[in-house]
Write an enzyme that holds these catalytic residues in place. Sequence first.
Site, PDB file in Angstrom:
ATOM      1  N   LEU A  17     -15.510  52.749 -59.275  1.00  0.00           N
ATOM      2  CA  LEU A  17     -16.417  53.279 -60.494  1.00  0.00           C
ATOM      3  C   LEU A  17     -15.762  53.614 -61.805  1.00  0.00           C
ATOM      4  O   LEU A  17     -14.934  54.215 -61.585  1.00  0.00           O
ATOM      5  CB  LEU A  17     -16.871  54.622 -59.787  1.00  0.00           C
ATOM      6  CG  LEU A  17     -17.238  54.915 -58.810  1.00  0.00           C
ATOM      7  CD1 LEU A  17     -18.146  55.612 -58.089  1.00  0.00           C
ATOM      8  CD2 LEU A  17     -18.510  53.630 -58.293  1.00  0.00           C
ATOM      9  N   HIS A  65     -20.668  53.209 -64.414  1.00  0.00           N
ATOM     10  CA  HIS A  65     -20.820  53.773 -63.320  1.00  0.00           C
ATOM     11  C   HIS A  65     -21.875  55.771 -62.961  1.00  0.00           C
ATOM     12  O   HIS A  65     -22.735  56.305 -62.694  1.00  0.00           O
ATOM     13  CB  HIS A  65     -20.995  53.632 -62.342  1.00  0.00           C
ATOM     14  CG  HIS A  65     -19.612  52.028 -61.398  1.00  0.00           C
ATOM     15  ND1 HIS A  65     -19.251  51.743 -61.800  1.00  0.00           N
ATOM     16  CD2 HIS A  65     -21.077  51.692 -60.895  1.00  0.00           C
ATOM     17  CE1 HIS A  65     -19.173  50.839 -61.268  1.00  0.00           C
ATOM     18  NE2 HIS A  65     -20.213  49.947 -60.916  1.00  0.00           N
ATOM     19  N   LYS A 118     -26.268  46.170 -68.042  1.00  0.00           N
ATOM     20  CA  LYS A 118     -25.051  45.462 -67.993  1.00  0.00           C
ATOM     21  C   LYS A 118     -25.447  43.643 -67.157  1.00  0.00           C
ATOM     22  O   LYS A 118     -24.883  42.777 -67.857  1.00  0.00           O
ATOM     23  CB  LYS A 118     -24.102  45.799 -67.680  1.00  0.00           C
ATOM     24  CG  LYS A 118     -22.800  44.643 -67.992  1.00  0.00           C
ATOM     25  CD  LYS A 118     -21.488  45.323 -67.687  1.00  0.00           C
ATOM     26  CE  LYS A 118     -20.861  43.814 -67.219  1.00  0.00           C
ATOM     27  NZ  LYS A 118     -20.412  43.389 -65.816  1.00  0.00           N
ATOM     28  N   ARG A 159     -14.545  44.072 -62.889  1.00  0.00           N
ATOM     29  CA  ARG A 159     -13.865  42.427 -63.025  1.00  0.00           C
ATOM     30  C   ARG A 159     -12.835  43.043 -64.228  1.00  0.00           C
ATOM     31  O   ARG A 159     -11.801  41.861 -64.020  1.00  0.00           O
ATOM     32  CB  ARG A 159     -15.135  42.037 -62.880  1.00  0.00           C
ATOM     33  CG  ARG A 159     -15.563  41.265 -62.242  1.00  0.00           C
ATOM     34  CD  ARG A 159     -15.984  40.082 -61.340  1.00  0.00           C
ATOM     35  NE  ARG A 159     -16.964  40.247 -60.340  1.00  0.00           N
ATOM     36  CZ  ARG A 159     -17.811  40.164 -59.915  1.00  0.00           C
ATOM     37  NH1 ARG A 159     -18.733  40.406 -60.098  1.00  0.00           N
ATOM     38  NH2 ARG A 159     -18.384  40.178 -58.892  1.00  0.00           N
TER      39      ARG A 159
END
Length: 286
Positions: free
Chosen positions: A33, A37, A151, A189
């Site tokens: 997270l 988030h 996103k 990522r």
Amino acid sequence: MNTVTTVRELRAAVAQARAEGKGIGLVPTMGNLHAGHVALVEKAVQRVDFVVASIFVNPLQFGPNEDLASYPRTLAADQEKLLEAGCDLLFAPSVEEMYPQGMHSQTLVSVSGVSAGLCGASRPGHFDGVATVVTKLFHMVQPDLAAFGQKDFQQLAVIRTLVRDLNMPIQILGVPTVRAEDGLALSSRNGYLSAEQRAVAPSLYRCLSQMATSIKAGERAYPQLIASAKGTLAQAGFRPDYLEICQADSLRPATAEDRQLVIAAAAFLGTTRLIDNLTLDLEETH
Ligand code: PAF
């Protein structure tokens, strides 16, 4: 905040909150997270009395050559962030708990239309995996509302369509993208990027912003604008996967007459695939 790992415990905890008259919110995540988030949890906390977050790295939505094995798993740190954000319950099931009959004999939920292009074209089966796991989570929790980040613009469209088409009584909350100071959209990522790649990464958002500026200034030659922006990305060191200007609701390629647009892109830096998007309302610019 309690953490539970079985559907049985999850249902019992939610039933108790319901019995106390609480509204239920769900924030589905794959963990690792970040502030994006946390914003989802905080938005849900503002609207309902009992917020459930889930952490499940869903194998069904990963392609055979994707990063399922290397996807970061950071449960202890995630629990701290959820607690701090005001989350009431964490559901962190195993793959066996989510897919007791095995993934391959699992009923699939497939959303047509908005799933087809963009990430759907580059990642076959990805949105079936997302729609299936989100449907399962919705049935397990039966929330009044669920929060998702803008996103993943196409994912949000897929989930809105899923809820509409299958008559699920769940309000879907789209939460604005959280960005680093240099504009890079926060993503788990991003952690894969080397220092050099991280320095290049913000040019993805810069590129989308420049396209938006041109469109606002009256540019309507979209194919040329796209071709030139792909060139800019390639020069910066990206390998563009797709870059499109779409109608914001249908996600079909936009024409010069469309007013609600989304500029959506996916591009590789090395082996890391980053996505980002920017919405544009041309009615507002008059
Ligand atoms: O956006 C994500 O993290 C995932 O796609 C989701 C919605 C949790 C489904 O696995």
